[in-house]
Design an enzyme around this catalytic site. Sequence first.
Site, PDB file in Angstrom:
ATOM      1  N   GLN A   1       0.845  -1.196   0.000  1.00  0.00           N
ATOM      2  CA  GLN A   1       0.000   0.000   0.000  1.00  0.00           C
ATOM      3  C   GLN A   1       0.878   1.244   0.000  1.00  0.00           C
ATOM      4  OE1 GLN A   1      -1.916   0.800   3.679  1.00  0.00           O
ATOM      5  NE2 GLN A   1      -3.311   2.327   2.877  1.00  0.00           N
TER       6      GLN A   1
ATOM      7  N   SER B   1       4.513  -1.253   4.445  1.00  0.00           N
ATOM      8  CA  SER B   1       4.777  -2.576   5.017  1.00  0.00           C
ATOM      9  C   SER B   1       5.158  -3.579   3.938  1.00  0.00           C
ATOM     10  CB  SER B   1       3.545  -3.092   5.770  1.00  0.00           C
ATOM     11  OG  SER B   1       3.241  -2.256   6.859  1.00  0.00           O
TER      12      SER B   1
ATOM     13  N   GLU C   1      -9.240   0.161   5.663  1.00  0.00           N
ATOM     14  CA  GLU C   1      -8.029   0.051   6.473  1.00  0.00           C
ATOM     15  C   GLU C   1      -8.364   0.179   7.951  1.00  0.00           C
ATOM     16  OE1 GLU C   1      -3.561   1.921   6.506  1.00  0.00           O
ATOM     17  OE2 GLU C   1      -5.230   3.345   6.489  1.00  0.00           O
TER      18      GLU C   1
ATOM     19  N   ASN D   1      -4.438   8.057  16.874  1.00  0.00           N
ATOM     20  CA  ASN D   1      -5.676   8.017  17.658  1.00  0.00           C
ATOM     21  C   ASN D   1      -6.148   9.413  18.034  1.00  0.00           C
ATOM     22  OD1 ASN D   1      -5.383   5.280  17.410  1.00  0.00           O
ATOM     23  ND2 ASN D   1      -5.702   4.829  19.575  1.00  0.00           N
TER      24      ASN D   1
END
Length: 377
Positions: A117, A152, A235, A361
């Site tokens: 990605q 990743s 995601e 977050n």
Amino acid sequence: MDEQAFRLEVRQFIHKHFPEEWRFPSYRLSLRKTESWQRMLHEKGWGAPSWPREYGGMGLNPYEQIIFQDEMDKAGVNIAPNAGITMLGPLLIRYGSEEQKKSYLPDIMSGKTIWAQGYSEPGAGSDLANLRTSAVLDGDHFVVNGQKIWTSFAHEADMIFLLVRTDKDAKKQEGISFLLVDMKSPGITVKRITNISGHSEFCEVFFDNVRVPQDSMVGAINKGWSMAKSLLGSERITLGSPKIAKYPLSLLKNLAEDKGLFADPVFTSRYTEIKMDVDDLNAAFVRFADVLRRGEELGPEVSLLKIWITEAFQRVTDMLVEYAGEHGCVDEMLVLSQGSTLHPANQYFISRPSTIYGGTNEVQRNILAKAVLQLPG
């Protein structure tokens, strides 16, 4: 087939086919290392649990998806998320041309093609619309220049899906397009990043005049942002999956049984509290997963999943380090009496960035505050 029969079938298949030496690893295994497992799942017809049956998927409902993942977690299956299965496949099913579906979906499902990605960039992480990687049309090809980061397993990928800027003069969300790029293309350089646990699954990817065929664009030019948001929703439900905390929770249970910790009422109370939090997440996850299964867009409230599970993940690994004693502070594998293994420090390190990637977050809380609670910005 009823749910209990399905659970038993999944359990027996894993027991028979998943290699013993891959169970309960100290870090998540790569798709390249475990590609034989994806092939076996594909041959069984289980290559893409959430995809519709007409595209070769299992067509599982959200409850069945939870069962499927539960059995994986219990067996110690810890493999990196398959971006092709969980993210790109559903996007192509919804937005791709028929030719793109025929070209890419079968090889995604069989594991023949591994995808990375290409979203985050230096300066464009949580605020993805700030991306600067450019794609300029030159004849029947786009010429791509720029950099992606925190990609990743890019060093193992065959292909990468990219968000690129195709109109630098448009408003930042309006000049973005979605490209599919062969990682063997001339001009692509991959540099691995070593993380605090000593592993190098994250990468930087550099694009220097990389030529990409025009028909590798998904959707229309400059119309990639709607697809980007759709994929970000996918995601965030992936990053909000109960499996993220369930796997380390199973390790904590193994450690507790090995050390007799369930005789301690304080430990039992703490363990039960966090287990109930993770179990509660199942119900929320099923609700969001059902929205995707119906082909609908996820709303901003999906951010709740990512906050909930990543912070639970960190609480579990805090307990792993605490109750492992001296083994929680050293770089070594702890072998438990039932034969499973545990590296408490690695689990702790792995959990730390989980509240950052996929949109921090703090950003997720701002999304909930503004878009769900309608609080002033």
